[in-house]
Design a protein around this motif. Structure first.
Motif, short mmCIF file in Angstrom:
data_model
loop_
_atom_site.label_atom_id
_atom_site.label_comp_id
_atom_site.label_asym_id
_atom_site.label_seq_id
_atom_site.Cartn_x
_atom_site.Cartn_y
_atom_site.Cartn_z
N ILE A 54 -48.81 -18.20 -17.16
CA ILE A 54 -48.75 -19.37 -16.29
C ILE A 54 -47.31 -19.71 -15.96
O ILE A 54 -46.97 -20.03 -14.81
CB ILE A 54 -49.48 -20.57 -16.93
N GLY A 55 -46.43 -19.60 -16.95
CA GLY A 55 -45.01 -19.86 -16.71
C GLY A 55 -44.39 -18.90 -15.71
O GLY A 55 -43.62 -19.31 -14.83
N ARG A 58 -45.71 -19.87 -12.26
CA ARG A 58 -45.06 -21.07 -11.73
C ARG A 58 -43.61 -20.78 -11.32
O ARG A 58 -43.13 -21.32 -10.33
CB ARG A 58 -45.13 -22.20 -12.73
N TRP A 59 -42.93 -19.93 -12.09
CA TRP A 59 -41.56 -19.57 -11.74
C TRP A 59 -41.52 -18.82 -10.41
O TRP A 59 -40.68 -19.11 -9.55
CB TRP A 59 -40.96 -18.72 -12.86
N GLU A 61 -43.82 -18.95 -8.09
CA GLU A 61 -44.23 -19.89 -7.04
C GLU A 61 -43.06 -20.77 -6.63
O GLU A 61 -42.86 -21.06 -5.44
CB GLU A 61 -45.38 -20.75 -7.55
N GLY A 62 -42.27 -21.18 -7.60
CA GLY A 62 -41.10 -22.01 -7.29
C GLY A 62 -40.04 -21.27 -6.50
O GLY A 62 -39.29 -21.88 -5.73
N ILE A 67 -43.83 -25.95 -5.86
CA ILE A 67 -44.80 -25.80 -6.94
C ILE A 67 -45.89 -26.85 -6.76
O ILE A 67 -45.60 -28.05 -6.69
CB ILE A 67 -44.11 -25.96 -8.30
N ASP A 69 -49.11 -29.12 -7.86
CA ASP A 69 -49.66 -29.71 -9.08
C ASP A 69 -51.04 -29.12 -9.34
O ASP A 69 -51.83 -28.89 -8.41
CB ASP A 69 -49.79 -31.22 -8.93
N GLN A 70 -51.34 -28.88 -10.62
CA GLN A 70 -52.62 -28.29 -10.99
C GLN A 70 -53.35 -29.23 -11.93
O GLN A 70 -52.74 -29.86 -12.79
CB GLN A 70 -52.42 -26.94 -11.69
N TYR A 75 -56.37 -24.71 -15.32
CA TYR A 75 -56.09 -24.15 -16.64
C TYR A 75 -57.37 -23.62 -17.30
O TYR A 75 -57.32 -22.63 -18.02
CB TYR A 75 -55.40 -25.19 -17.51
#
Length: 99
Positions: A54-55, A58-59, A61-62, A67, A69-70, A75
């Motif tokens: 997930i990290g 998100r990285w 995606e950023g 990014i 919100d989820q 999850y």
């Protein structure tokens, strides 16, 4: 990196990290080798590898956009996907016949 390449990178990361706890006897793939690693340790590793996946997502995606919100649903789905991707490793570790 394009968004398509980012998606494939996250999927590859998820497949590798979902099966990693079942294909080695080292704790978190870098710790000391054990004679027998318990199922609870493997599940803890899978949970932490899910967080790592997930990290990475998100990285990436950023890097490509904002990014988003989820909610809890995201999850829950990621957890189910990681469990599904871990099935080959689970079969190899626990369900195959040993000679």
């Amino acid at each position: 990196m394009s968004s398509s390449a980012s998606v494939w990178l996250v999927l590859l990361c998820a497949v590798v990290l979902a099966n990693l706890p079942f294909f080695n006897e080292r704790v978190f793939a870098v710790g000391p080798a054990r004679a027998h690693k318990g199922f609870a340790v493997r599940l803890l590793e899978l949970l932490l590898y899910t967080a790592l996946t997930i990290g990475v997502g998100r990285w990436l995606e950023g890097r490509n956009s904002q990014i988003a919100d989820q909610g809890w649903q995201f999850y829950a789905v990621v957890g189910c996907v990681m469990l599904t991707l871990a099935f080959p490793g689970f079969v190899w570790r626990y369900l195959r016949r040993r000679h």
